[in-house]
Enzyme design. Structure first.
Site, PDB file in Angstrom:
ATOM      1  N   ASN A  73       8.757   2.595 -13.070  1.00 37.63           N
ATOM      2  CA  ASN A  73       7.502   2.793 -12.354  1.00 37.63           C
ATOM      3  C   ASN A  73       6.668   3.746 -13.190  1.00 37.63           C
ATOM      4  O   ASN A  73       7.097   4.856 -13.484  1.00 37.63           O
ATOM      5  CB  ASN A  73       7.796   3.413 -10.971  1.00 37.63           C
ATOM      6  N   GLY A  74       5.474   3.308 -13.571  1.00 38.20           N
ATOM      7  CA  GLY A  74       4.606   4.170 -14.367  1.00 38.20           C
ATOM      8  C   GLY A  74       4.000   3.402 -15.515  1.00 38.20           C
ATOM      9  O   GLY A  74       4.066   2.171 -15.564  1.00 38.20           O
ATOM     10  N   CYS A 119       4.498   0.130  -8.962  1.00 37.50           N
ATOM     11  CA  CYS A 119       5.870  -0.324  -8.751  1.00 37.50           C
ATOM     12  C   CYS A 119       6.660   0.583  -7.826  1.00 37.50           C
ATOM     13  O   CYS A 119       6.330   1.748  -7.624  1.00 37.50           O
ATOM     14  CB  CYS A 119       6.648  -0.322 -10.068  1.00 37.50           C
ATOM     15  N   ASP A 124     -11.860   7.168   5.777  1.00 35.35           N
ATOM     16  CA  ASP A 124     -11.228   6.306   4.781  1.00 35.35           C
ATOM     17  C   ASP A 124     -10.480   7.205   3.799  1.00 35.35           C
ATOM     18  O   ASP A 124     -10.808   8.392   3.659  1.00 35.35           O
ATOM     19  CB  ASP A 124     -12.292   5.473   4.053  1.00 35.35           C
ATOM     20  N   TYR A 164      -2.657   7.932  -0.464  1.00 31.72           N
ATOM     21  CA  TYR A 164      -2.685   6.511  -0.132  1.00 31.72           C
ATOM     22  C   TYR A 164      -1.399   5.739  -0.426  1.00 31.72           C
ATOM     23  O   TYR A 164      -0.993   4.907   0.367  1.00 31.72           O
ATOM     24  CB  TYR A 164      -3.850   5.875  -0.907  1.00 31.72           C
TER      25      TYR A 164
END
Ligand code: SF4
Length: 467
Positions: free
Chosen positions: A117-118, A14, A361, A258
């Site tokens: 968020n979490g 989120c 990557d 990322y």
């Protein structure tokens, strides 16, 4: 052949935002702009709640921010002085609109809206206990557990009720809450998920998962919220409390690898710089003779630039992403992931033919996408493909709000590096070391969560939660 790079990644759950700005003529629009900047953190649903003197109105729907918040919807919401917003990708709780956030509830103390968020590691236990005591839930998200706990303590006043609620929960949370005439921000005592504070030059404050949201609405970054800190924003400004003693800091490593946008700064470290350093570190730890460094777009790009700078091998484009296929198309289930696999990447044949490639990557989770990409590059005439990965092997599941497969589906949990190399058809394979990543991020040895690389979770994971 086209391949989707996102079916083989960990996923952030989120993004959250909150704005306090008295007399703002366009608060809904500002929240929308901020959420668009956070869209990479969740593409399944979007929501906004406005608090007009304790009267909370909200709208949430499945879809991308700009599709959900049409001009008509924004107009119907109106404006206000305080608002919060949320974008979601589901990890706990199924993917439907009731589970979208902000979660708005009305209890004896008034209306309250929460954006989270979490992931709580003891949500199932707490939910059972609350249900045994008569609580009714209308969603399957653990944010509702927090809301119920707050309601249980409402008689103590909103601030004490929130603190008491959070004393019972364990896990990862960056929370933005609005109730009464307040905007409140909290970060868990480990600081697992990011949350930062900004201000508007003409008055007012903003909280967001990443400071890129500040840029979108013309606010200036002030600082990150500290682990265990609660900030209360109202007409008097920002008041800070340590509601819980901070524990060993454990910012999610994957924010740097990322999740976060390269133009964000998380806990004082710019994401692009951290990724570029990781690429440099990778070149030191795993050098190779090659003609060209290429990236799996887009997230491998910053590390690829670092690898090229350190190794002296030129950086170039080898893979082209179809930018018109939004991530929203890729639904969070295996069947849809498989269907989406062919839609996103293609090879720039003229650039890779006859070349020895270093392919950068950011992670290998299941390994399925890596193999498809390498096969495509070789089919296009690459003579060698040497894979370098800017995160260590992912060997353990995450319980803190990141969508990881069960352990048995994590390729590095069951295969050696050499076995993975064979499986993905690479000529060589090298992962950055844990210490290499820690050094590249540069926040010190005691700042990051590295549990998915080593199984050392920052807190006890209840048996009920372990997969
Ligand atoms: Fe991030 Fe991994 Fe820790 Fe989860 S276990 S918070 S993905 S570093």
């Amino acid at each position: 052949m086209l391949v989707c790079p996102h079916d083989d990644k960990l996923r952030e759950e989120c993004g959250v935002i909150g704005i306090y700005k008295q007399g703002a003529p366009n608060l809904t629009q500002m929240l929308c702009y901020g959420l668009i900047a956070l869209q990479h953190r969740g593409q399944e649903s979007a929501g906004i709640a406005l608090n007009r003197f304790g009267n909370v109105v909200h709208y949430k729907e499945m879809g991308l921010v700009q599709d959900v918040f049409t001009p008509a919807i924004m107009q119907s919401l109106g404006t206000g002085d305080i608002g919060i917003g949320h974008v979601r990708y589901s990890t706990t709780g199924e993917s439907y609109v009731a589970n979208a956030q902000p979660l708005v509830v009305h209890y004896k103390g008034g209306g309250i809206a929460l954006a989270h968020n979490g992931n709580l590691v003891n949500a199932a236990e707490l939910r059972n206990e609350l249900e045994d005591n008569g609580s009714i839930f209308s969603t399957t998200i653990d944010t509702e557990v927090i809301a119920n706990l707050i309601a249980r303590h409402y008689s103590l006043g909103y601030q004490e009720a929130i603190i008491r609620a959070l004393q019972d929960v364990s896990g990862a949370y960056a929370l933005v809450i609005t109730c009464e005439d307040k905007l409140i921000g909290l970060r868990d005592p480990y600081g697992l998920r990011p949350l930062c504070l900004g201000e508007f030059a003409d008055g007012g404050y903003i909280l967001a998962s990443e400071n890129v949201a500040f840029d979108m609405v013309g606010a200036n970054y002030l600082r990150d919220i500290e682990p265990g800190e609660m900030v209360i924003i109202d007409g008097a400004g920002v008041t800070s409390y340590t509601y819980c003693p901070p524990r060993r800091k454990s910012i999610c490593s994957f924010e740097y690898v990322y999740f976060a946008r390269p133009d964000s700064t998380v806990d004082g470290r710019n994401i692009y710089e951290a990724r570029r350093e990781a690429g440099k570190m990778l070149a030191k730890e795993h050098p190779v003779d090659a003609d060209l460094v290429i990236a799996v777009p887009d997230s491998g790009k910053s590390a690829a630039i670092g690898y090229a700078q350190q190794s002296g091998i030129p950086f170039g484009i080898g893979l082209i992403k179809n930018k018109y296929m939004g991530r929203t198309f890729i639904q969070p289930n295996q069947e849809m992931r498989e269907l989406a696999v062919r839609l996103k990447l293609n090879v720039l044949q003229s650039n890779v033919k006859g070349k020895r490639l270093v392919l950068i990557d950011d992670s290998i989770v299941r390994g399925t996408t890596s193999r498809r990409i390498i096969d495509m590059l070789k089919a296009a005439g690459a003579t060698e493909v040497h894979v370098r990965v800017s995160s260590p092997p992912v060997t353990h599941s995450c319980y803190f709000g990141i969508d990881t497969p069960n352990r048995q589906h994590l390729v590095a949990a069951t295969h050696s590096v050499e076995q993975i190399r064979e499986m993905i058809h690479a000529d060589s394979l090298g992962f950055i070391s844990q210490q290499g990543l820690i050094d590249a991020v540069g926040l010190g040895d005691q700042a990051l969560c590295t549990a998915c690389f080593n199984g050392c979770y920052p807190m006890t994971i209840p048996q009920l939660t372990i997969t």
